[in-house]
Design an enzyme around this catalytic site. Structure first.
Site, PDB file in Angstrom:
ATOM      1  N   VAL A 300      -1.311  26.326  36.798  1.00 15.32           N
ATOM      2  CA  VAL A 300      -1.858  26.915  35.570  1.00 15.32           C
ATOM      3  C   VAL A 300      -3.328  27.294  35.743  1.00 15.32           C
ATOM      4  CG1 VAL A 300      -0.251  25.935  33.917  1.00 15.32           C
ATOM      5  CG2 VAL A 300      -2.307  24.677  34.519  1.00 15.32           C
ATOM      6  N   ALA A 301      -4.018  26.601  36.673  1.00 14.43           N
ATOM      7  CA  ALA A 301      -5.423  26.950  36.893  1.00 14.43           C
ATOM      8  C   ALA A 301      -5.542  28.344  37.494  1.00 14.43           C
ATOM      9  CB  ALA A 301      -6.069  25.925  37.820  1.00 14.43           C
ATOM     10  N   GLU A 305      -3.516  33.371  32.233  1.00 17.26           N
ATOM     11  CA  GLU A 305      -2.510  33.515  31.161  1.00 17.26           C
ATOM     12  C   GLU A 305      -2.871  34.546  30.093  1.00 17.26           C
ATOM     13  OE1 GLU A 305      -3.685  30.633  32.143  1.00 17.26           O
ATOM     14  OE2 GLU A 305      -2.024  29.403  32.849  1.00 17.26           O
ATOM     15  N   ASP A 347     -13.197  75.968  27.714  1.00 12.75           N
ATOM     16  CA  ASP A 347     -13.263  77.335  27.218  1.00 12.75           C
ATOM     17  C   ASP A 347     -14.524  77.453  26.368  1.00 12.75           C
ATOM     18  OD1 ASP A 347     -12.431  76.030  25.008  1.00 12.75           O
ATOM     19  OD2 ASP A 347     -10.428  76.888  24.954  1.00 12.75           O
ATOM     20  N   ASP A 648      -6.285  75.858  23.609  1.00 16.19           N
ATOM     21  CA  ASP A 648      -5.873  75.879  22.207  1.00 16.19           C
ATOM     22  C   ASP A 648      -4.598  76.684  21.970  1.00 16.19           C
ATOM     23  OD1 ASP A 648      -7.110  78.227  22.804  1.00 16.19           O
ATOM     24  OD2 ASP A 648      -8.785  77.983  21.414  1.00 16.19           O
ATOM     25  N   ASP A 652      -1.553  77.936  26.748  1.00 15.20           N
ATOM     26  CA  ASP A 652      -2.373  77.001  27.515  1.00 15.20           C
ATOM     27  C   ASP A 652      -1.595  75.739  27.886  1.00 15.20           C
ATOM     28  OD1 ASP A 652      -4.678  78.496  27.590  1.00 15.20           O
ATOM     29  OD2 ASP A 652      -5.407  77.745  25.666  1.00 15.20           O
ATOM     30  N   ASN A 714     -11.053  30.576  36.639  1.00 11.99           N
ATOM     31  CA  ASN A 714      -9.886  30.109  37.406  1.00 11.99           C
ATOM     32  C   ASN A 714     -10.326  29.457  38.715  1.00 11.99           C
ATOM     33  OD1 ASN A 714      -8.462  31.163  35.337  1.00 11.99           O
ATOM     34  ND2 ASN A 714      -7.129  32.455  36.575  1.00 11.99           N
ATOM     35  N   GLU A 717     -11.637  26.116  37.946  1.00 10.88           N
ATOM     36  CA  GLU A 717     -10.590  25.120  37.627  1.00 10.88           C
ATOM     37  C   GLU A 717      -9.853  24.669  38.886  1.00 10.88           C
ATOM     38  OE1 GLU A 717      -9.681  27.499  33.451  1.00 10.88           O
ATOM     39  OE2 GLU A 717      -8.303  27.644  35.129  1.00 10.88           O
ATOM     40  N   ASP A 747     -11.581  30.586  26.623  1.00 14.92           N
ATOM     41  CA  ASP A 747     -11.887  31.792  27.399  1.00 14.92           C
ATOM     42  C   ASP A 747     -11.501  33.094  26.698  1.00 14.92           C
ATOM     43  OD1 ASP A 747     -13.240  31.119  29.619  1.00 14.92           O
ATOM     44  OD2 ASP A 747     -11.636  31.553  31.050  1.00 14.92           O
TER      45      ASP A 747
END
Ligand code: ATP
Length: 942
Positions: A300-301, A305, A347, A648, A652, A714, A717, A747
């Protein structure tokens, strides 16, 4: 829109509008060719409801919520929770710590799902709200007058006025058509334009093929028409199919996919590393579950997530901010691509200029007459109007636009083409009564303007004679003229000298930045076709109109040039007018640029065009047709440029699709162009493109910044857990629940705040980013490792220092040991506090925090304040202490943690100072130095 065969698409509900003649069809619908009255339309609207398709229902809320549990992180965490639960069930005596861990992991998965769902939902709502900002209006005839109304207020019986590029807003029966073809591909899959006329057709054919019906959801490819609405909203064929097939699809941008792919790889890596840690710890003895807890911590570190959700929010906020700057993004991909735009093909009319035309001069052989006044208010003087009257009468008879007097929406306005609006105003100033002219010479045929021919022709009956009036680009018109009206001499053959004279007048007007239009006529037979009506013409005169540059454009052009973006004007107007405007807005400052016309382009092959464009000196393209624009875009793309192009007209669309960023005009563009583009400018201004590029760059920069932020923690950790594993410390220095609390708790908000930072000063002083650059460039990885290793060193040191201060051997530590619990708390709080400093320093890559001050850090500080409150609560609140295995810290402990954070900040300040001095040494101008050689020489060429 799904393809649907003619078989499935046979309309059931509108029998018999194709088979009667026009009068019969109008009769059935209870309307005349003057259209409905306003009151009748209002009544029908109340009766039938608005012309709006019901919102399509995507997957149900429940399914979308459930989908949140199927992503890789969630599955990994769920598996971990199950293993922990099993460990709790099987363990004797049962360890309530395992139960708490399992519950905590489940709570985290749930929380993550709620956040993810909420953010997805919010992003979708933003997209919907933005879509609604593009006004969808349509022109109808009511009470005999053309008016523009919102497409939702159309009712059965309304008479639509259609022209090339329009989306057909309802199912309708054609009652008048001039060269009308429609693109029915949305309904039939058939991309070949289909011709439509008012003629009655047999009742038994397939309705979609009926030559006099047009369908909602299709578009007008060419020509003009009037058509009476026979069905609206869900009663239309499109509505019926839409309800069967419509689904909301969420599209992910390449950046999102890149991050998701990276997250998956990191997850796989985390799993392997976790397994390795488990294998290493196993021989150390102790309960299996302790080794598992270690491995889980590692996994998990490593896994970021909160990342995908944060990413979606950063993109959605970027899109919303661009909308505030009048640039509407239709696809997320545009946000990223915008930041790496290297060439903008723009243009002229409406984008660099205001598209507010005022006729300033009219030339008839052989004198130029000045016209005064400004804007569309028909007030002003014409110098000696008498000789001009014929030219102006012809010009306005050949117009579709209408001049609208002041109303609640503002002053005098033009409904339709602004070029024609200017002609109406000039004619009124010269005393021409348009209504009387139209009555005296009713129009019987029309060959609409298109950007290929650059001409428009209308045919009128005056008593016994029939006359074609033609107006258009002078060069095109002059080439078709054989005679000229020359003062008292009347109609004479046009001499070469006179031809040269007309061309010279045109050049003079163009050099004054005027847009020039020629006017001619010719008596024709009543059934004359277009080719016949547009040949052997008699020239009447030239009309020059001013279209002032937009005031905000010069600054935007300067910004783009500083940002290393090349701007190339590609216009339908003449080269001289184009150059004059280019000088006014600062696009050209030195010698005359290379100017190529569409005809010049026809003589170049692709290779020659690429060579020409590779030369960095200024170039402009004038009198081009849409197909030329497409070639220029393609050639730039072949040269590896990232191209944004404006457009336009209906024609185009191919160039808009081919470009990396197709930009359509929201105010003046056609529906087809808006459909083909990925970005719509609500105000049509070039300055909005420049602003969007800046936003695009800052969104990318922000995403990079929060990636660094998330991965730094991360590293912080992971390292202490690995150190404990290898040092043989029996307990984790940071538990899985603590890691999750950081990654998904403290975080998330600061990362979001970083993801939504305003552009850093100097964002547009850098060259464009290479589109091939990976989000995880070497620079990003270096910064993560730099900040992450300092943070990790601090956290590991405070943890083991605290353990060391107990004076016990490692083996004596148990989870219940108060010193261990304090050390655990120190580790978690250490990361949270260090992240506060990381967040502050990350606001810029190179600027010192002293220079930055607290710039745009309101949200950041609020988010960090919340993190601080949360970590204090974890340390002091008993129920949280039980959950996280934490203990109260002393003032001295906090001071040590803050000192670690300050050290990290100082280290980054030193790095930034070194970087700045390196940049100063290497560069007098940062843009030029960092630019690739080709672009550097381009800048020097300017
Ligand atoms: P840009 O492509 O930069 O917007 P533009 O609007 O001038 O330039 P076009 O609309 O293709 O390009 O117009 C080209 C030329 O055609 C104009 O210079 C003008 O002479 C002529 N023209 C424009 N509008 C009309 C019209 N409604 N009727 C007849 N001729 C027109």
């Amino acid at each position: 829109m799904a393809r649907s065969g003619t078989q499935t698409a046979v309309p059931q509900s509108r029998p018999g509008f194709a088979s009667p003649d026009v009068a019969g069809a109008l009769d059935r619908l209870g309307v005349t060719s003057r259209g409905l009255s306003a009151d009748d339309a209002a009544l029908r609207l109340t009766r039938d409801g608005p012309n709006e398709l019901p919102v399509a229902h995507g997957p149900s809320m429940l399914r979308r919520f459930a989908a949140q549990f199927t992503d890789l992180f969630a599955v990994m965490l769920l598996v971990a929770a199950v293993i922990t639960l099993v460990a709790y069930e099987l363990g004797r005596p049962r360890d309530t710590g395992n139960l708490q861990l399992a519950v905590a992991i489940l709570a985290v998965v749930l929380l993550n799902a709620v956040i993810g769902f909420g953010q997805e939902f919010a992003a979708e709502r933003t997209a919907e709200a933005l879509r609604a900002m593009v006004p969808h209006r349509t022109v109808v005839v009511r009470d005999g007058e053309r008016v523009d109304v919102p497409a939702v207020s159309l009712v059965v019986g309304d008479i639509l006025v259609l022209e090339a590029g329009d989306a057909v807003p309802a199912d309708a029966r054609v009652i008048e058509a001039h060269g009308l073809t429609v693109d029915n591909s949305a309904l039939t899959g058939e991309s070949e334009p289909a011709r439509r006329t008012p003629d009655a057709v047999a009742a038994d054919g397939p309705p979609l093929d009926a030559g006099n019906l047009v369908w909602m959801g299709t578009t007008v490819s060419a020509g003009t028409a009037r058509a009476v609405v026979v069905a609206t909203a869900k009663d239309t064929e499109f509505g019926r199919i839409y309800q069967l097939t419509a689904q909301t699809r969420t599209e992910h941008s390449p950046l999102q996919r890149q991050v998701a792919g990276m997250a998956r790889r990191v997850a796989a890596g985390a799993f392997c590393l976790g397994a390795l840690v488990f294998a290493i710890r196993l021989p150390l003895g102790g309960p299996l579950v302790t080794s598992f807890v270690f491995a889980l911590g590692v996994m998990v570190a490593l896994v970021p997530e909160g990342l995908p959700a944060t990413m979606s929010v950063a993109l959605a906020v970027g899109v919303r901010r661009m909308a505030h700057r009048k640039a509407l993004i239709k696809k997320l991909v545009a946000v990223e691509t915008l930041g790496s735009t290297t060439v903008i093909c723009t243009d002229k009319t409406g984008t660099l200029t205001k598209a507010e035309m005022t006729v300033q001069a009219v030339w008839v052989p052989d004198r130029t007459h000045a016209v005064s006044g400004a804007g569309y208010e028909p007030v002003g003087d014409v110098d000696d109007p008498e000789p001009l009257r014929g030219t102006l009468q012809a010009a306005v008879l050949c117009c579709d636009a209408r001049l609208l007097p002041p109303d609640s929406a503002g002053g005098w306005r033009v409904l339709g083409d602004t070029t024609e609006g200017a002609l109406l105003v000039a004619a009124a100033k010269a005393g021409v009564d348009l209504t009387a002219e139209q009555r005296a010479a009713p129009r019987i045929e029309e060959f609409p303007f298109d950007a290929d021919r650059k001409l428009m022709t209308t045919v009128h009956r005056t008593g016994e004679t029939t006359i074609a009036y033609v107006k258009g680009a002078p060069q095109e018109l002059l080439a078709r003229c054989t005679r000229i009206v020359q003062g008292d001499e009347g109609v004479v053959a046009i001499s070469d000298a006179m031809r040269a004279r007309v061309a010279a007048v045109n050049d003079d007007m163009s050099r004054d930045a005027l847009r020039v239009l020629g006017v001619a006529y010719r008596p024709v037979s009543a059934d004359a076709g277009q080719a016949d009506a547009e040949q052997d013409l008699i020239l009447l005169g030239l009309i020059g109109m001013l279209d002032p540059p937009r005031p905000e454009v010069s600054a935007a052009i300067a910004t783009c040039e500083r940002a290393g973006i090349r701007i190339v004007m590609v216009t339908g107007d003449s080269a001289l007018t184009a150059e004059a405007i280019a000088r006014k807005v600062g696009l050209i400052t030195g010698a005359s640029p290379r100017a190529l016309t569409g005809a010049d382009l026809d003589h170049l092959d692709e290779q020659q065009l690429r060579t020409l464009l590779a030369d960095p000196s200024p170039v402009l393209f004038a009198r081009v047709k849409p197909e030329h624009k497409m070639r220029v875009v393609s050639a730039f793309k072949d040269l590896g440029e990232i191209v944004a192009v404006t457009g336009d007209g209906a024609n185009d669309a191919p160039a808009l699709r081919r470009a990396d960023i197709g930009v359509a005009m929201g105010a003046s563009g056609t529906d087809v162009a808006r459909e083909a583009a990925v970005m719509v400018l609500l105000d049509d201004s070039f300055a909005s493109i420049a602003a969007a590029v800046e936003r695009g760059r800052s969104v990318y920069q922000n995403i990079r910044t929060f990636l660094i932020y998330v991965f730094t923690s991360n590293v912080g950790e992971l390292v202490p857990i690995l150190v404990a594993t290898f040092a043989g410390f029996p307990l984790v220095p940071l538990s899985a629940v603590q890691v999750l609390a950081i990654d998904l708790g403290s975080d998330v908000l600061p990362a979001l705040a970083l993801g939504t930072l305003q552009p850093e000063p100097g964002t547009m002083d850098k060259p464009p980013r290479s589109p091939r650059e990976s989000l995880f460039s070497a620079a990003v990885v270096r910064r993560i490792l730099f900040l992450g290793s300092i943070q990790a060193a601090g956290v590991t040191a405070v943890f083991f220092w605290h353990i060391h201060s107990a004076g016990l051997p490692f083996s004596s530590f148990t989870a219940a040991n108060p010193v261990y619990r304090e050390a655990l708390t120190m580790a978690q709080a250490g990361i949270v506090i260090s992240q506060i400093f990381v967040g502050l320093t990350l606001r810029s890559d190179r600027l010192s925090i002293v220079t930055l001050g607290l710039r745009s850090s309101g949200r950041m500080l609020a988010a960090q304040g919340l993190s601080l409150v949360a970590i204090c609560a974890i340390s002091y609140v008993p129920v949280l202490q039980r959950l996280f295995h934490t203990a109260p810290l002393s003032g001295a402990d906090w001071a040590i943690l803050v000192a670690c954070g300050i050290l990290l900040l100082l280290a980054d300040e030193i790095r930034k100072a070194a970087l700045r001095s390196r940049q100063r040494r290497h560069a007098d101008s940062p843009v030029e130095q960092t630019l690739p050689a080709s672009r550097r020489s381009r800048l020097q060429a300017r």
